[in-house]
Motif scaffolding. Structure first.
Motif, PDB file in Angstrom:
ATOM      1  N   LYS A  78      12.204   1.349   0.438  1.00 42.92           N
ATOM      2  CA  LYS A  78      10.840   0.826   0.577  1.00 42.92           C
ATOM      3  C   LYS A  78       9.887   1.786  -0.120  1.00 42.92           C
ATOM      4  O   LYS A  78       9.870   2.988   0.165  1.00 42.92           O
ATOM      5  N   GLU A  79       9.111   1.254  -1.019  1.00 44.79           N
ATOM      6  CA  GLU A  79       8.177   2.067  -1.815  1.00 44.79           C
ATOM      7  C   GLU A  79       7.178   2.780  -0.916  1.00 44.79           C
ATOM      8  O   GLU A  79       6.699   2.220   0.077  1.00 44.79           O
ATOM      9  N   LYS A  80       6.859   4.018  -1.265  1.00 43.07           N
ATOM     10  CA  LYS A  80       5.924   4.802  -0.459  1.00 43.07           C
ATOM     11  C   LYS A  80       4.555   4.117  -0.411  1.00 43.07           C
ATOM     12  O   LYS A  80       4.005   3.708  -1.448  1.00 43.07           O
ATOM     13  N   GLY A  81       4.053   3.951   0.792  1.00 48.93           N
ATOM     14  CA  GLY A  81       2.710   3.409   0.985  1.00 48.93           C
ATOM     15  C   GLY A  81       2.545   1.957   0.563  1.00 48.93           C
ATOM     16  O   GLY A  81       1.434   1.514   0.278  1.00 48.93           O
ATOM     17  N   SER A  82       3.644   1.206   0.499  1.00 48.27           N
ATOM     18  CA  SER A  82       3.522  -0.206   0.105  1.00 48.27           C
ATOM     19  C   SER A  82       4.545  -1.021   0.889  1.00 48.27           C
ATOM     20  O   SER A  82       5.374  -0.475   1.614  1.00 48.27           O
ATOM     21  N   ASN A  83       4.467  -2.319   0.722  1.00 48.93           N
ATOM     22  CA  ASN A  83       5.413  -3.165   1.439  1.00 48.93           C
ATOM     23  C   ASN A  83       6.492  -3.709   0.505  1.00 48.93           C
ATOM     24  O   ASN A  83       7.160  -4.676   0.822  1.00 48.93           O
ATOM     25  N   SER A  84       6.629  -3.087  -0.659  1.00 49.83           N
ATOM     26  CA  SER A  84       7.622  -3.552  -1.638  1.00 49.83           C
ATOM     27  C   SER A  84       8.939  -2.810  -1.453  1.00 49.83           C
ATOM     28  O   SER A  84       8.956  -1.633  -1.105  1.00 49.83           O
ATOM     29  N   ASP A 117       9.053   6.994  -5.345  1.00 53.60           N
ATOM     30  CA  ASP A 117       8.841   7.741  -4.105  1.00 53.60           C
ATOM     31  C   ASP A 117       8.903   6.730  -2.961  1.00 53.60           C
ATOM     32  O   ASP A 117       8.436   5.601  -3.109  1.00 53.60           O
ATOM     33  N   TRP A 118       9.476   7.142  -1.815  1.00 51.43           N
ATOM     34  CA  TRP A 118       9.884   6.148  -0.820  1.00 51.43           C
ATOM     35  C   TRP A 118       9.458   6.501   0.598  1.00 51.43           C
ATOM     36  O   TRP A 118       9.378   7.661   0.970  1.00 51.43           O
ATOM     37  N   ASP A 119       9.248   5.444   1.387  1.00 51.60           N
ATOM     38  CA  ASP A 119       9.006   5.603   2.825  1.00 51.60           C
ATOM     39  C   ASP A 119      10.304   5.531   3.614  1.00 51.60           C
ATOM     40  O   ASP A 119      10.425   6.093   4.698  1.00 51.60           O
ATOM     41  N   LYS A 120      11.259   4.768   3.069  1.00 52.51           N
ATOM     42  CA  LYS A 120      12.463   4.479   3.840  1.00 52.51           C
ATOM     43  C   LYS A 120      13.612   4.162   2.882  1.00 52.51           C
ATOM     44  O   LYS A 120      13.382   3.552   1.832  1.00 52.51           O
ATOM     45  N   SER A 121      14.818   4.558   3.240  1.00 53.89           N
ATOM     46  CA  SER A 121      15.996   4.216   2.431  1.00 53.89           C
ATOM     47  C   SER A 121      17.102   3.737   3.360  1.00 53.89           C
ATOM     48  O   SER A 121      17.369   4.377   4.378  1.00 53.89           O
TER      49      SER A 121
END
Ligand code: NOJ
Ligand code: CA
Length: 705
Positions: free
Chosen positions: A621-627, A601-605
């Motif tokens: 970018k992984e949802k709710g993380s900085n990975s 699940d992602w915050d940004k692609s």
């Protein structure tokens, strides 16, 4: 939660109105749509992008059954309405945390001379392209009608290159053919060879989402959005004029759609850009669907899973409990009285092993197929066999497995093979979903293999499309997530019903065990099938030589291990399977680590590189993380992919683990050759990697302090 800005204005700058002609511009002004009525009152539209023609003047309308007048001409404009819309919404799961829905709209209300029938055509012009649909408001002179043909045209500007599959009414599980439009006819039979339902075609038709590229380098994608209570659309090409026309899937009588005003058609979509990455990035399909209809979505979660599946698909193990034909054929109803075979996969011991593996490596779920009675009858003589979805074989103890999985923190995933018997499934559905809830299942993979029962109906006709929708909505009542295989290809309905977490509806990994797929297949799918929604592609195969699983199966998986890893990023889905056997993963634990780590699940692609049929590179970018996770898949030509990591936060330090093809890797001759490298990176880093034929790379990037 939602920020909503609706402004209704007469936007003089983006709309011109002169007599029977109207013009509409996209918010950024790059697209322009012209609507007009010809002298005989026939509606037409055309579309341009950056002053280049995308769609030449094309007709719109319908032929009706049992009706001399039809809805193709003799119209006059009775009203026009323009508006602009700009909203940012948050999907329950997705490629982005925030999705902007921004368009200018023109709704033209047409009244037919003499009949006084009203048909409205609504156009929405986005910065990525156009959506339009037909609406039939409540009216006196048109209430019930049967569509003989929808006559929506998409007139091409030339002999474009197309990535297409045949206009089959019952399956999408084809390899794509890349050809000029003028070659579709000649290559049609060859493209069909090997698939089942050869009688059930629109003979000159192709399926959507159809991906096109013009000689001038313009990328065009044709599809539909919000397919509800209507048949699925294929596109028939007139080779002389290069005009595509909508071809709706007929029902058993050859009729297309049963309509009752007020009603509307699905949206027809045209996404276009001179940059292929914009096609992948577009959110038109989702935006043309209605907002989420489910109030409490807390039970809908992305799922990473394993399953007792690849063993069966490859023929190593069986779905059936016995090699005899018990129930229907022999009149035996008690399976404990028949001789079991020694290949049945869904048995307590094996399933517990899979649960242990899932628990050890952090997977959310385990899918078990072939757990219920009837597979030998269905596979055997009775093509009319119907399942009941609640009766397990004697060696699969639903309660025991439920308790065991629960004790390990793993969810079981249900399987409902309907054998194409949609009405039978509807009859059993409430009981089947309740059975799931009683036994700890939150998600179901359903399937529609074989000809539809009732006979004569097709997988994509209106009646059967309504069945799939019924199953999704009923599932929502039970808080059940659905992953439907062989159902109609998605059209963004997951925005409204996010419990539809997956579909197959294309040639998935299973075909790698039925002979193989083209090595560049996965560089086409995101441009075609995935335009409508996520796919349960079931990646993660590490053992490419299928004869090692089943000596009678000589199939080869046309992909490298690095390519398989990249698919978790390039094939966006909130539902991801690690499809291979635990013992194969245990041989390559260092590569398997990527599958364990990758987010779903992602915050940004960010699409970094893309060319249909050749390559795709995406960073998410992984949802709710900085990975971050990066995936690159490559077609048949070796290629060096160079990417900048400027999407990382400036000034921060990261560690990247890179899983790439070894120099001598090749999908056919050396698929298991990969190398893993760890590297310190920042937003200024640039990375270059060779991707071999059928290869690619996957990268996980984590912030370090
Ligand atoms: C075909 C589906 O695609 C596959 O995943 C499933 O296992 C079989 N049908 C059996 O239902
Ligand atoms: Ca399938």
């Amino acid at each position: 939660m939602k920020s909503l800005f609706i402004v209704h204005i007469i936007f003089l700058l983006s709309l011109y109105n002169y007599g029977n002609a109207q013009e509409l511009k996209s918010p950024n002004g790059e697209f322009e749509m012209k609507f007009s009525l010809e002298d005989d009152g026939r509606p037409t539209y055309q579309l341009s992008y950056k002053d280049q023609e995308v769609i030449k003047p094309s007709y719109l309308g319908f032929e009706l059954k049992d009706d001399d007048t039809s809805l193709v001409n003799n119209f006059k404009i009775s009203d026009t309405n323009t508006s602009t819309f700009d909203e940012t919404w948050q999907p329950v799961w997705g490629e982005e945390k925030d999705i902007r829905n921004h368009y200018n709209e023109l709704a033209v209300t047409l009244k037919q001379n003499k009949t006084n029938r009203i048909m409205r055509i609504r156009f929405r012009l986005f910065d990525e392209g156009l959506g339009f649909r037909y609406e039939f408001p409540k009216q006196e002179h048109l209430v019930y009608f049967v569509i003989k043909d929808e006559k929506s045209q998409f007139a091409m500007t030339g002999d474009h290159t197309a990535f297409w599959i045949p206009g089959d009414y019952d399956t999408q599980e084809y390899d794509y053919t890349k050809s000029k439009l003028s070659e579709i006819n000649e290559k049609f039979d060859n493209a069909v060879t090997g698939n089942a339902s050869q009688e059930q075609f629109s003979k000159t038709g192709v399926q959507t989402a159809l991906m096109l590229k013009t000689d001038a380098g313009l990328y065009i994608n044709l599809h539909e959005a919000a397919l509800l209570n209507y048949p699925c659309m294929h596109l028939n090409l007139d080779e002389d004029t290069m005009v595509f026309e909508s071809w709706l899937t007929p029902d058993v009588n050859g009729d297309k759609g049963y309509m009752q005003a007020p009603c509307n058609s699905p949206w027809r979509t045209i996404i276009a850009s001179d940059d292929a990455r914009d096609i992948l990035k577009s959110k038109i399909t989702l935006n043309l669907n209605e907002p989420c209809a489910i109030e409490d979505t807390s039970w809908i979660t992305p799922v990473k899973y394993i399953g007792v599946w690849w063993e069966m698909i490859t023929g190593k193990s069986s779905w059936s409990y016995t090699d005899e034909l018990p129930a229907v054929q022999l009149g035996i109803t008690d399976y404990s009285k028949v001789k079991p075979n020694d290949t049945h996969a869904a048995n307590n011991t094996k399933v517990k092993r899979y649960i242990d593996f899932a628990a050890k490596h952090g997977f959310d779920g385990v899918l078990v197929e072939g757990w219920n009675e009837g597979w030998e009858d269905w596979f055997g003589k009775s093509k009319d066999y119907v399942f009941d979805f609640v009766t397990p074989y004697p060696d699969f103890d639903v309660d025991e497995i439920h308790k065991y999985a629960k004790s390990k923190g793993v969810k079981m995933i249900m399987h409902h093979e309907t054998s194409g018997a949609t009405r039978n499934y509807e009859r059993h559905m409430e009981k089947a979903y309740q059975f799931m809830k009683d036994n700890g299942y939150d998600a179901v993979k359903s399937g529609y293999v074989g000809n539809i029962i009732p006979r004569g109906e097709h997988h994509y006709s209106q009646y059967i499309v309504n069945h799939y929708q019924y199953a999704i909505e009923k599932a929502a009542d039970y808080e059940v997530m659905v992953n439907a295989h062989e159902a109609v290809r998605p059209t963004g309905i997951c925005r409204t019903y996010p419990n539809l977490i997956g579909n197959e509806s294309a040639r998935g990994t299973e075909f790698q065990a039925f002979g193989g797929s083209k090595p560049n297949h996965v560089t086409v799918l995101p441009f075609t099938r995935l335009i409508g929604g996520p796919m349960d592609y079931t990646p993660g195969i590490f053992e490419m030589d299928i004869s090692k699983l089943n000596p009678d199966n000589n199939s080869h998986v046309n992909s490298t291990i690095a390519n398989q890893l990249a698919l978790y990023v390039t094939m966006y889905s909130p539902l991801q399977m690690a499809a291979d056997l635990p013992e194969h993963y245990e041989q390559f634990m260092d590569a398997f680590q990527f599958i364990k780590d990758v987010a779903i699940d992602w915050d940004k692609s960010i699409y970094l590189e893309a060319e249909p049929g050749a390559y795709i590179t995406v960073a998410r970018k992984e949802k709710g993380s900085n990975s971050w996770f990066v995936g690159n898949v490559n077609g048949t030509t070796p290629r060096t992919s160079t990417i900048k990591l400027d999407f990382l936060d400036e000034g921060k330090k990261y560690e990247a683990i890179i899983y790439a093809d070894a120099k001598d890797a090749h999908y056919k001759t050396n698929p298991q050759a990969y190398k893993i490298k760890t590297k310190k990176v920042t937003s200024r880093s640039k990375l270059s990697h060779l991707s071999v034929p059928g290869g690619g790379y996957a990268i996980s990037i984590k912030e370090v302090n």
